[in-house]
Design a protein around this motif. Structure first.
Motif, PDB file in Angstrom:
ATOM      1  N   THR A 184       0.831  -1.201   0.000  1.00 42.98           N
ATOM      2  CA  THR A 184       0.000   0.000   0.000  1.00 42.98           C
ATOM      3  C   THR A 184       0.869   1.257   0.000  1.00 42.98           C
ATOM      4  O   THR A 184       1.789   1.381   0.808  1.00 42.98           O
ATOM      5  N   LYS A 185       0.552   2.173  -0.890  1.00 47.02           N
ATOM      6  CA  LYS A 185       1.294   3.429  -0.957  1.00 47.02           C
ATOM      7  C   LYS A 185       0.947   4.319   0.225  1.00 47.02           C
ATOM      8  O   LYS A 185      -0.213   4.442   0.611  1.00 47.02           O
ATOM      9  N   LYS A 186       1.974   4.921   0.787  1.00 45.71           N
ATOM     10  CA  LYS A 186       1.772   5.840   1.913  1.00 45.71           C
ATOM     11  C   LYS A 186       1.266   7.192   1.415  1.00 45.71           C
ATOM     12  O   LYS A 186       1.748   7.710   0.407  1.00 45.71           O
ATOM     13  N   ILE A 187       0.315   7.755   2.121  1.00 46.22           N
ATOM     14  CA  ILE A 187      -0.155   9.113   1.824  1.00 46.22           C
ATOM     15  C   ILE A 187      -0.249   9.875   3.136  1.00 46.22           C
ATOM     16  O   ILE A 187      -1.111   9.601   3.969  1.00 46.22           O
ATOM     17  N   ILE A 188       0.653  10.825   3.354  1.00 48.37           N
ATOM     18  CA  ILE A 188       0.610  11.670   4.550  1.00 48.37           C
ATOM     19  C   ILE A 188      -0.331  12.842   4.295  1.00 48.37           C
ATOM     20  O   ILE A 188      -0.298  13.457   3.229  1.00 48.37           O
ATOM     21  N   THR A 189      -1.177  13.139   5.261  1.00 48.15           N
ATOM     22  CA  THR A 189      -2.086  14.280   5.161  1.00 48.15           C
ATOM     23  C   THR A 189      -1.594  15.389   6.085  1.00 48.15           C
ATOM     24  O   THR A 189      -1.624  15.240   7.310  1.00 48.15           O
ATOM     25  N   PRO A 190      -1.093  16.506   5.521  1.00 48.33           N
ATOM     26  CA  PRO A 190      -0.654  17.619   6.369  1.00 48.33           C
ATOM     27  C   PRO A 190      -1.820  18.554   6.692  1.00 48.33           C
ATOM     28  O   PRO A 190      -2.718  18.765   5.873  1.00 48.33           O
ATOM     29  N   TYR A 191      -1.805  19.102   7.894  1.00 47.67           N
ATOM     30  CA  TYR A 191      -2.813  20.078   8.301  1.00 47.67           C
ATOM     31  C   TYR A 191      -2.083  21.246   8.963  1.00 47.67           C
ATOM     32  O   TYR A 191      -1.371  21.075   9.952  1.00 47.67           O
ATOM     33  N   LYS A 192      -2.232  22.435   8.380  1.00 47.46           N
ATOM     34  CA  LYS A 192      -1.608  23.672   8.874  1.00 47.46           C
ATOM     35  C   LYS A 192      -0.076  23.576   8.921  1.00 47.46           C
ATOM     36  O   LYS A 192       0.568  24.236   9.744  1.00 47.46           O
ATOM     37  N   TYR A 193       0.486  22.743   8.063  1.00 46.08           N
ATOM     38  CA  TYR A 193       1.950  22.677   7.995  1.00 46.08           C
ATOM     39  C   TYR A 193       2.442  23.750   7.029  1.00 46.08           C
ATOM     40  O   TYR A 193       1.991  23.829   5.882  1.00 46.08           O
ATOM     41  N   LYS A 194       3.392  24.585   7.502  1.00 46.33           N
ATOM     42  CA  LYS A 194       3.971  25.632   6.660  1.00 46.33           C
ATOM     43  C   LYS A 194       5.487  25.501   6.543  1.00 46.33           C
ATOM     44  O   LYS A 194       6.059  25.761   5.490  1.00 46.33           O
ATOM     45  N   VAL A 288     -10.568  17.617  17.044  1.00 49.52           N
ATOM     46  CA  VAL A 288     -10.179  17.819  18.441  1.00 49.52           C
ATOM     47  C   VAL A 288      -8.965  18.733  18.566  1.00 49.52           C
ATOM     48  O   VAL A 288      -8.897  19.570  19.469  1.00 49.52           O
ATOM     49  N   LEU A 289      -8.012  18.615  17.643  1.00 47.81           N
ATOM     50  CA  LEU A 289      -6.720  19.296  17.807  1.00 47.81           C
ATOM     51  C   LEU A 289      -6.575  20.595  17.021  1.00 47.81           C
ATOM     52  O   LEU A 289      -5.596  21.319  17.218  1.00 47.81           O
ATOM     53  N   LYS A 290      -7.531  20.924  16.160  1.00 41.69           N
ATOM     54  CA  LYS A 290      -7.361  22.087  15.289  1.00 41.69           C
ATOM     55  C   LYS A 290      -7.279  23.403  16.056  1.00 41.69           C
ATOM     56  O   LYS A 290      -6.664  24.368  15.579  1.00 41.69           O
ATOM     57  N   GLU A 291      -7.857  23.470  17.239  1.00 43.15           N
ATOM     58  CA  GLU A 291      -7.856  24.730  17.986  1.00 43.15           C
ATOM     59  C   GLU A 291      -6.463  25.157  18.433  1.00 43.15           C
ATOM     60  O   GLU A 291      -6.244  26.316  18.787  1.00 43.15           O
ATOM     61  N   TYR A 292      -5.496  24.223  18.457  1.00 49.43           N
ATOM     62  CA  TYR A 292      -4.155  24.576  18.906  1.00 49.43           C
ATOM     63  C   TYR A 292      -3.374  25.352  17.852  1.00 49.43           C
ATOM     64  O   TYR A 292      -2.318  25.905  18.145  1.00 49.43           O
ATOM     65  N   ASP A 293      -3.886  25.388  16.634  1.00 45.67           N
ATOM     66  CA  ASP A 293      -3.265  26.168  15.559  1.00 45.67           C
ATOM     67  C   ASP A 293      -1.790  25.798  15.380  1.00 45.67           C
ATOM     68  O   ASP A 293      -0.924  26.653  15.238  1.00 45.67           O
ATOM     69  N   THR A 294      -1.501  24.512  15.443  1.00 45.05           N
ATOM     70  CA  THR A 294      -0.152  23.994  15.229  1.00 45.05           C
ATOM     71  C   THR A 294      -0.201  22.979  14.092  1.00 45.05           C
ATOM     72  O   THR A 294      -1.263  22.442  13.773  1.00 45.05           O
ATOM     73  N   PRO A 295       0.935  22.678  13.472  1.00 44.58           N
ATOM     74  CA  PRO A 295       0.933  21.700  12.384  1.00 44.58           C
ATOM     75  C   PRO A 295       0.587  20.294  12.879  1.00 44.58           C
ATOM     76  O   PRO A 295       0.968  19.892  13.980  1.00 44.58           O
ATOM     77  N   ILE A 296      -0.146  19.567  12.037  1.00 44.08           N
ATOM     78  CA  ILE A 296      -0.482  18.168  12.287  1.00 44.08           C
ATOM     79  C   ILE A 296      -0.122  17.379  11.034  1.00 44.08           C
ATOM     80  O   ILE A 296      -0.519  17.761   9.927  1.00 44.08           O
ATOM     81  N   LEU A 297       0.640  16.321  11.191  1.00 43.02           N
ATOM     82  CA  LEU A 297       0.925  15.409  10.082  1.00 43.02           C
ATOM     83  C   LEU A 297       0.240  14.085  10.396  1.00 43.02           C
ATOM     84  O   LEU A 297       0.536  13.455  11.415  1.00 43.02           O
ATOM     85  N   LEU A 298      -0.668  13.665   9.530  1.00 45.13           N
ATOM     86  CA  LEU A 298      -1.463  12.466   9.766  1.00 45.13           C
ATOM     87  C   LEU A 298      -1.052  11.333   8.821  1.00 45.13           C
ATOM     88  O   LEU A 298      -0.651  11.569   7.687  1.00 45.13           O
ATOM     89  N   ASP A 299      -1.185  10.114   9.312  1.00 46.06           N
ATOM     90  CA  ASP A 299      -0.830   8.890   8.578  1.00 46.06           C
ATOM     91  C   ASP A 299       0.660   8.820   8.269  1.00 46.06           C
ATOM     92  O   ASP A 299       1.070   8.371   7.197  1.00 46.06           O
ATOM     93  N   ILE A 300       1.472   9.261   9.225  1.00 46.74           N
ATOM     94  CA  ILE A 300       2.911   9.108   9.061  1.00 46.74           C
ATOM     95  C   ILE A 300       3.289   7.647   9.339  1.00 46.74           C
ATOM     96  O   ILE A 300       2.451   6.840   9.733  1.00 46.74           O
TER      97      ILE A 300
END
Length: 331
Positions: A184-194, A288-300
């Motif tokens: 299975t190919k990996k797909i990372i989903t970034p959220y608010k990553y700059k 749940v975590l979006k209020e912290y306004d920090t980067p989230i990397l999902l499915d690492i």
């Protein structure tokens, strides 16, 4: 405190604080791993519980498992490696002397999954770096690669790590020594990553962390308060479904675990393709975590869908995301 990095001649002490290796494929793998580690030049001490199933859903009674670990920590071994995960390692914490451990020379403890009960508490209660990585049985390969190689190199002091191209959703269960089935190919989903972000790494298995929260072994607020450089939480879920992941994160959030946060690293859960009443594994985290306004990397590359990168609890690191991959540089 960071233990000394090991050498090829290091003395390794194997323990079974959760399950012992008594069934296939775990028993065969551990015997092969012991042979391989000795071949590499290591001296091994195999704890008395490693090949037992004398306890209820465990290698031995909680007291005997804790006794084995404390003896290992007080020994002249350079590193302690758990032989495997399990279900009820949580029981041994009442018999672990964290204050005594503080006074001893620090040594690495390595384990995955249920071993969060020690990798996390040794860091937050005794201020000792630990490695959330491959258990001893995984070292059965003739040639180490991916997460096993990275765990071994991390113990030796390697500082730079990157994720892997694919993962296995359907491992080969017919051969105990089968290689990875990267299907299975990996797909990372970034959220608010700059841009790259830095902080002290802390985390483990979410199923276990939820149970620690609010108990006498929960000193997370005190630990994070002492690290003004900020915290990066890494988390992965095993038995929790998508709703369970959301509930667990809410519990940690309401207990002030995420103060002084610099970012989140979220592994692939076993329920990666599950959806229930509009909740999937991605929005369960982000909501749940979006209020912290920090980067989230999902499915690492972290979790029970192999391979899973090792992480050093209590170590300061910089995280970078590029080209659908994660890069970790320990300072």
């Amino acid at each position: 405190m960071r233990p000394e990095f090991i050498k090829n001649t290091a003395k390794l002490y194997l323990v079974a604080p959760s399950f012992g290796c008594t069934t296939s494929p775990y028993e065969e793998r551990l015997y092969k791993a012991i042979e391989q580690l000795k071949r590499l030049g290591h001296t091994l001490v195999v704890g008395p519980n490693c090949f037992l199933a004398e306890g209820k859903c465990a290698s031995n009674t909680p007291k005997q498992r804790a006794k084995e670990f404390m003896e290992a920590y007080q020994s002249d071994a350079d590193c302690i490696i758990s032989v495997g995960g399990g279900e009820l390692m949580y029981e041994i914490l009442d018999y672990i002397d964290f204050e005594k451990i503080k006074l001893l020379k620090p040594k690495w403890f390595v384990g995955f999954s249920d071993n969060t009960n020690l990798t996390f508490t040794l860091t937050t209660l005794s201020n000792i770096e630990t490695i959330y990585g491959a258990c001893a049985g995984h070292f059965h390969f003739k040639k180490y690669k991916y997460d096993v190689l990275d765990t071994y190199l991390m113990l030796q002091g390697k500082k730079e790590f990157k994720g892997y191209p694919k993962y296995e959703a359907r491992p080969d269960k017919t051969n105990p020594f089968a290689d990875y089935n990267f299907d299975t190919k990996k797909i990372i989903t970034p959220y608010k990553y700059k841009e790259p972000f830095s902080g002290v790494l802390l985390g483990g298995n979410l199923d276990c962390l939820q149970l620690l929260c609010g108990t006498p072994y929960d000193k997370v607020f005190e630990y994070t308060s002492n690290h003004k450089e900020g915290i990066i939480f890494y988390l992965e879920a095993c038995d929790l479904n998508v709703v369970g992941i959301k509930r667990a994160l809410l519990q940690l959030k309401r207990s002030n675990w995420f103060q002084n946060i610099r970012g989140f690293l979220i592994g692939r859960p076993l329920c990666i393709h599950q959806e229930f009443a509009g909740v999937d594994h991605l929005n369960a985290v982000i909501d749940v975590l979006k209020e912290y306004d920090t980067p989230i990397l999902l499915d690492i590359d972290l979790g029970h869908l192999s391979p899973s990168m090792p992480f050093r609890n209590g170590a300061y690191a910089t995280i970078e995301y590029k080209n659908n991959n994660i890069f970790i540089n320990y300072k």
